[in-house]
Design a protein around this motif. Structure first.
Motif, PDB file in Angstrom:
ATOM      1  N   PRO A  30       0.835  -1.205   0.000  1.00 27.32           N
ATOM      2  CA  PRO A  30       0.000   0.000   0.000  1.00 27.32           C
ATOM      3  C   PRO A  30       0.858   1.239   0.000  1.00 27.32           C
ATOM      4  O   PRO A  30       2.001   1.218   0.453  1.00 27.32           O
ATOM      5  CB  PRO A  30      -0.812  -0.128   1.298  1.00 27.32           C
ATOM      6  CG  PRO A  30      -0.020  -1.058   2.161  1.00 27.32           C
ATOM      7  CD  PRO A  30       0.682  -1.997   1.230  1.00 27.32           C
ATOM      8  N   GLN A  32       0.950   3.902   1.778  1.00 26.48           N
ATOM      9  CA  GLN A  32       1.461   4.372   3.054  1.00 26.48           C
ATOM     10  C   GLN A  32       2.671   3.554   3.470  1.00 26.48           C
ATOM     11  O   GLN A  32       3.655   4.075   3.983  1.00 26.48           O
ATOM     12  CB  GLN A  32       0.364   4.285   4.110  1.00 26.48           C
ATOM     13  CG  GLN A  32       0.743   4.857   5.477  1.00 26.48           C
ATOM     14  CD  GLN A  32       1.049   6.343   5.402  1.00 26.48           C
ATOM     15  OE1 GLN A  32       0.413   7.038   4.629  1.00 26.48           O
ATOM     16  NE2 GLN A  32       2.038   6.800   6.154  1.00 26.48           N
ATOM     17  N   ARG A  66      -7.079   6.525   2.836  1.00 23.79           N
ATOM     18  CA  ARG A  66      -6.728   5.103   2.921  1.00 23.79           C
ATOM     19  C   ARG A  66      -7.979   4.245   3.091  1.00 23.79           C
ATOM     20  O   ARG A  66      -8.103   3.194   2.477  1.00 23.79           O
ATOM     21  CB  ARG A  66      -5.764   4.867   4.101  1.00 23.79           C
ATOM     22  CG  ARG A  66      -4.362   5.422   3.862  1.00 23.79           C
ATOM     23  CD  ARG A  66      -3.374   4.855   4.872  1.00 23.79           C
ATOM     24  NE  ARG A  66      -3.717   5.222   6.242  1.00 23.79           N
ATOM     25  CZ  ARG A  66      -3.301   6.329   6.833  1.00 23.79           C
ATOM     26  NH1 ARG A  66      -2.542   7.196   6.164  1.00 23.79           N
ATOM     27  NH2 ARG A  66      -3.635   6.578   8.087  1.00 23.79           N
ATOM     28  N   GLN A  70      -9.307   1.409   0.512  1.00 23.83           N
ATOM     29  CA  GLN A  70      -9.571   0.052   0.954  1.00 23.83           C
ATOM     30  C   GLN A  70     -11.000  -0.353   0.633  1.00 23.83           C
ATOM     31  O   GLN A  70     -11.277  -1.495   0.246  1.00 23.83           O
ATOM     32  CB  GLN A  70      -9.301  -0.066   2.455  1.00 23.83           C
ATOM     33  CG  GLN A  70      -9.418  -1.494   2.997  1.00 23.83           C
ATOM     34  CD  GLN A  70      -8.452  -2.457   2.310  1.00 23.83           C
ATOM     35  OE1 GLN A  70      -7.263  -2.146   2.160  1.00 23.83           O
ATOM     36  NE2 GLN A  70      -8.958  -3.597   1.883  1.00 23.83           N
TER      37      GLN A  70
END
Length: 504
Positions: A30, A32, A66, A70
């Motif tokens: 991901p 991040q 985020r 998701q």
């Protein structure tokens, strides 16, 4: 290293499409995590890197991003799983594999729907009930093009509908739109053959309509709408007949007056009351658009909007809200005062009397806040609502005596009707556990015992169909008889016919 190699390993050939999609997504770190890794690398490279402290607002925004990403990944995985499930019937194998990232978007545009065969069966069931009520009430079915000229809907009333149209200029330079509602098309058609119609007309339709608006439960940008209209009857009996049709439909599908109520009011009464308060005729329609938001924004916001957007003084706005809060026809009549036309009040009282005589009085309640947002309504208006309060308005309509004269009629032509959307009623049936079970069904499956008997199987199929029966011809003979029975069960066949060259 071992973990890294296992994460990047290709999925097993035996893995399902959903497993492959999940494994592929797991192999991509991901954003991040990648940022964190980069920060560690810089720090390890030996430098003191100044760290900018993030504000709480920024951190929340990043967390929201985020979470949204998701959610999108979860949604795609769910859609892939749904496609996989649709490919499996009665334990059958998936017949079509789909790549993780198809070159085209497989979902329909936002706010629209695909109708797979099982959903189409439900739609047919619902539409059959619409049409059955129309026929039982002596109405005739009609239809019109889904493409109409924009001028048909551009009325000077500040209506939301003109801002929600799917409109464009065609190659001939004509400004056209996908129809957002059916009533103006009805008016156009009545006037198009004005000399050949004998009044009253009783027409119904189940058209597809389009509005670019916020999608929510029970509301799509594309929807079908059952319409019933009566043209040429000035008496309140026309509205009563339409309301009877609505309650007949509800009863036929298992909905009772404990589930659904019908709010009734009169635009004629409200026009007279507002005129006595100093609201001009030009202001009346835009003010009604604001008043129609009562359930959505409440009395305080209504007063504020009447003052700020319609230029009314606070005292008048307060009186209008007081009218909207009336709980009975008598309460509204008491507010009319001297000089106010009370014929609309008399019509409302008569409507409730006739509804009792017709056997559906328990469905109706008076609600002064119901004024309907469309400008063309002139008399009684009504809305069907979910008594549980879970769903938006299920249907609505009323009298529109001036609409045809707006389009060219020499004098006013009395008319009234309603629109009943297909999306919200399906949601109601789900909530009440009343959705019908509608499996695929066919009377016969005809199967050749082998390829050499396929011609004979086709002859048998033709003979059975000529007799009026439904036949599903097995296009490729199965190697095992058991597989043929599996197929017949899967398609809902009542009988199976084997075509063989000798006794089994």
């Amino acid at each position: 290293p071992g973990t890294r190699n296992s994460a990047c390993a290709p999925p097993s050939p035996s893995a399902s499409p959903l497993q492959k999609a999940q494994m592929s997504e797991a192999a991509i770190p991901p954003p991040q995590a990648a940022d964190d890794a980069a920060a560690v690398s810089v720090a390890a490279a030996g430098g003191a890197v100044p760290v900018e402290e993030k504000s709480e607002k920024l951190l929340k925004r990043e967390a929201d991003k985020r979470a949204k990403k998701q959610a999108e990944l979860d949604k795609k995985a769910a859609k892939l799983a749904a496609r996989q499930e649709r490919g499996q019937q009665a334990g059958g194998a998936i017949t079509v594999g789909v790549v993780q990232h198809p070159p085209v978007e497989l979902e329909p545009p936002s706010g629209t729907r695909d109708f797979y065969p099982d959903e189409m069966r439900l739609q047919r069931w619902l539409f059959d009930h619409f049409r059955n009520v129309g026929a039982l009430c002596g109405f005739e079915e009609y239809d019109a093009p889904v493409l109409e000229r924009q001028e048909l809907y551009k009325r000077k009333a500040g209506e939301e509908i003109t801002e929600q149209m799917y409109c464009f200029t065609d190659k001939e330079g004509t400004e056209v739109t996908l129809r957002p509602e059916m009533t103006p098309s009805l008016a156009r058609m009545v006037l198009g053959k004005a000399q050949s119609h004998t009044l009253p007309l009783k027409w119904f339709s189940v058209p597809q309509c389009w509005r670019f608006e916020t999608t929510q439960r029970g509301r799509k940008r594309e929807h079908y709408q059952w319409n019933m209209d009566i043209v040429g009857c000035a008496g309140i009996t026309a509205e009563v007949e339409l309301l009877k049709g609505i309650t007949m439909f509800f009863t036929n599908i298992g909905i009772t007056s404990k589930d659904i109520g019908i709010k009734v009011n009169s635009r004629k009464v409200m026009a007279s009351v507002l005129a006595a308060m100093g609201v001009t005729e030009e202001k009346f329609a835009p003010v009604c658009v604001v008043m129609d938001k009562m359930d959505k924004i409440g009395p305080d916001e209504i007063k504020k909007e009447l003052v700020e957007t319609q230029g009314l003084d606070p005292v008048t706005a307060e009186k209008i809200v007081a009218c909207l809060l009336c709980k009975s026809v008598d309460d509204l009549a008491a507010m009319c005062g001297e000089g106010v036309d009370t014929s609309g009040v008399d019509e409302l009282k008569r409507l409730f009397e006739l509804a009792e005589a017709y056997g559906f009085g328990d469905w109706l309640i008076f609600d002064a806040s119901v004024v309907r947002g469309l400008a063309y309504y002139t008399g009684v208006v009504f809305e069907c609502f979910d008594r549980a309060g879970e769903l938006r308005a299920i249907a609505g309509g009323g009298r529109y005596d001036r609409l045809l004269s707006l389009y060219g009629a020499v004098t006013e032509v009395p008319a009234c009707g309603f629109g009943f959307g297909d999306c919200v009623i399906i949601e109601l049936l789900k909530d009440k556990g009343l959705l019908p079970v509608l499996p695929k069904q066919v009377e016969f499956v005809v199967a050749a015992i082998n390829e050499g008997m396929q011609g004979a199987a086709m002859q048998a199929t033709s003979a059975i169909r000529d007799g009026g029966a439904q036949v599903d011809l097995l296009l490729e003979p199965k190697k095992k008889v058991a597989n043929t029975f599996d197929y017949a069960n899967r398609v809902g066949a009542r009988y199976i016919v084997f075509v063989v060259g000798h006794p089994l």
